[in-house]
Scaffold this motif. Structure first.
Motif, short mmCIF file in Angstrom:
data_model
loop_
_atom_site.label_atom_id
_atom_site.label_comp_id
_atom_site.label_asym_id
_atom_site.label_seq_id
_atom_site.Cartn_x
_atom_site.Cartn_y
_atom_site.Cartn_z
N GLN A 29 0.53 -3.41 4.70
CA GLN A 29 0.75 -1.99 4.46
C GLN A 29 1.11 -1.27 5.77
OE1 GLN A 29 -2.14 -3.49 4.70
NE2 GLN A 29 -3.72 -2.16 5.58
N GLU A 43 -0.03 -3.45 -5.13
CA GLU A 43 -1.03 -3.08 -4.14
C GLU A 43 -1.29 -4.24 -3.16
OE1 GLU A 43 -3.33 -4.32 -7.90
OE2 GLU A 43 -1.40 -3.45 -7.36
N MET A 67 -0.43 -4.89 0.48
CA MET A 67 -1.47 -5.25 1.44
C MET A 67 -1.64 -6.78 1.52
SD MET A 67 -4.06 -2.17 0.53
CE MET A 67 -3.83 -0.57 1.29
N CYS A 72 -0.37 5.03 4.91
CA CYS A 72 -1.47 4.98 3.95
C CYS A 72 -2.52 6.04 4.29
CB CYS A 72 -2.09 3.59 3.94
SG CYS A 72 -1.11 2.35 3.04
N SER A 98 4.53 0.39 2.78
CA SER A 98 4.40 -0.88 3.48
C SER A 98 5.13 -0.84 4.82
CB SER A 98 4.97 -2.02 2.61
OG SER A 98 4.34 -2.03 1.35
N TYR A 115 -7.26 -2.96 0.59
CA TYR A 115 -7.06 -2.28 -0.69
C TYR A 115 -8.31 -1.49 -1.09
CZ TYR A 115 -6.22 -1.92 -5.77
OH TYR A 115 -6.06 -1.47 -7.06
N ARG A 175 2.01 -0.90 -1.83
CA ARG A 175 1.40 -1.03 -0.50
C ARG A 175 1.52 -2.44 0.07
NH1 ARG A 175 -3.84 1.94 -2.80
NH2 ARG A 175 -2.78 1.24 -4.69
#
Length: 221
Positions: free
Chosen positions: A14, A40, A11, A19, A184, A69, A9
């Protein structure tokens, strides 16, 4: 057993709609386990590669990334409240430990990543996790199928940001390599390298049901 695999992801960069779609997948399929495959967070500000210093400060990036997250895991857990939840270690999140070892190795013993990246109800796992005959890991090899070849068992991984399903065979029978893509936003400035990628980066998640893999690709852009 039904397992939902959530890929990289990165973050706070992202893809927000993808998501949210991953949460809808969890709500639809009600998995027994949800496995975050790592990366993440991006931790761009801790990268050793040339980078801009004009995006976020390290504190801002960490705050925004951890905020997003935690919210994503909260939504995933609400969508599948009976699922066991895991997050696997990965190269981007290991940037913190690497920078500590480079600059102040004497305090390594004070670094507790389970606290730095803590999310309620999510167990952090080093290297890999095995569930129902499948190995889940972030991944580190250039060729995706090399993960399953190395493990000699069905393997689900992230890292490459590409998406594919390959079947292999050994003396014990058939096994697969599931490369799960990412979640992402490739338009973010930290992903300038995506334009030079040989394989397209694909928004997707993985669903493994009783050891049988399905690659679910995000239907939007």
């Amino acid at each position: 057993m039904k397992v939902l695999a959530i890929p990289d992801r990165h973050m706070p960069w992202q893809h927000k709609r993808a998501c949210a779609w991953a949460v809808s997948v969890a709500k639809t399929y009600k998995p027994d386990a949800i496995v975050g495959l790592g990366d993440e967070l991006d931790l761009y500000s801790l990268s050793r590669y040339p980078r801009s210093h004009n995006l976020y400060t390290p504190a801002e990036e960490h705050s925004r990334g951890m905020g997003a997250y935690r919210l994503h895991w909260e939504a995933l857990r609400d969508a599948a409240p009976d699922a066991k939840c895991f997050e696997i270690s990965s190269n981007h999140v290991d940037r913190l430990r690497k920078r500590v070892l480079e600059r102040l190795p004497e305090v390594e013993h004070l670094l507790d990543e389970s606290e730095v990246y803590a999310v309620d109800g999510v167990r952090r796992v080093r290297r890999y996790l095995r569930l129902d005959g499948v190995q889940y890991e972030h991944g580190f090899r250039a060729k995706p199928s090399d993960h399953a070849k190395h493990n000699q068992m069905s393997t689900c991984h992230g890292h490459t940001h590409a998406a594919s399903l390959v079947w292999l065979k050994n003396a014990r029978g058939n096994f697969f390599n599931l490369e799960v893509g990412w979640l992402s936003d490739e338009k973010s400035p930290v992903f300038n390298y995506v334009q030079a990628a040989i394989k397209p980066h694909t928004l997707a998640v993985g669903l493994i049901t009783n050891g049988q893999p399905t690659l679910l690709k995000y239907p939007g852009k």
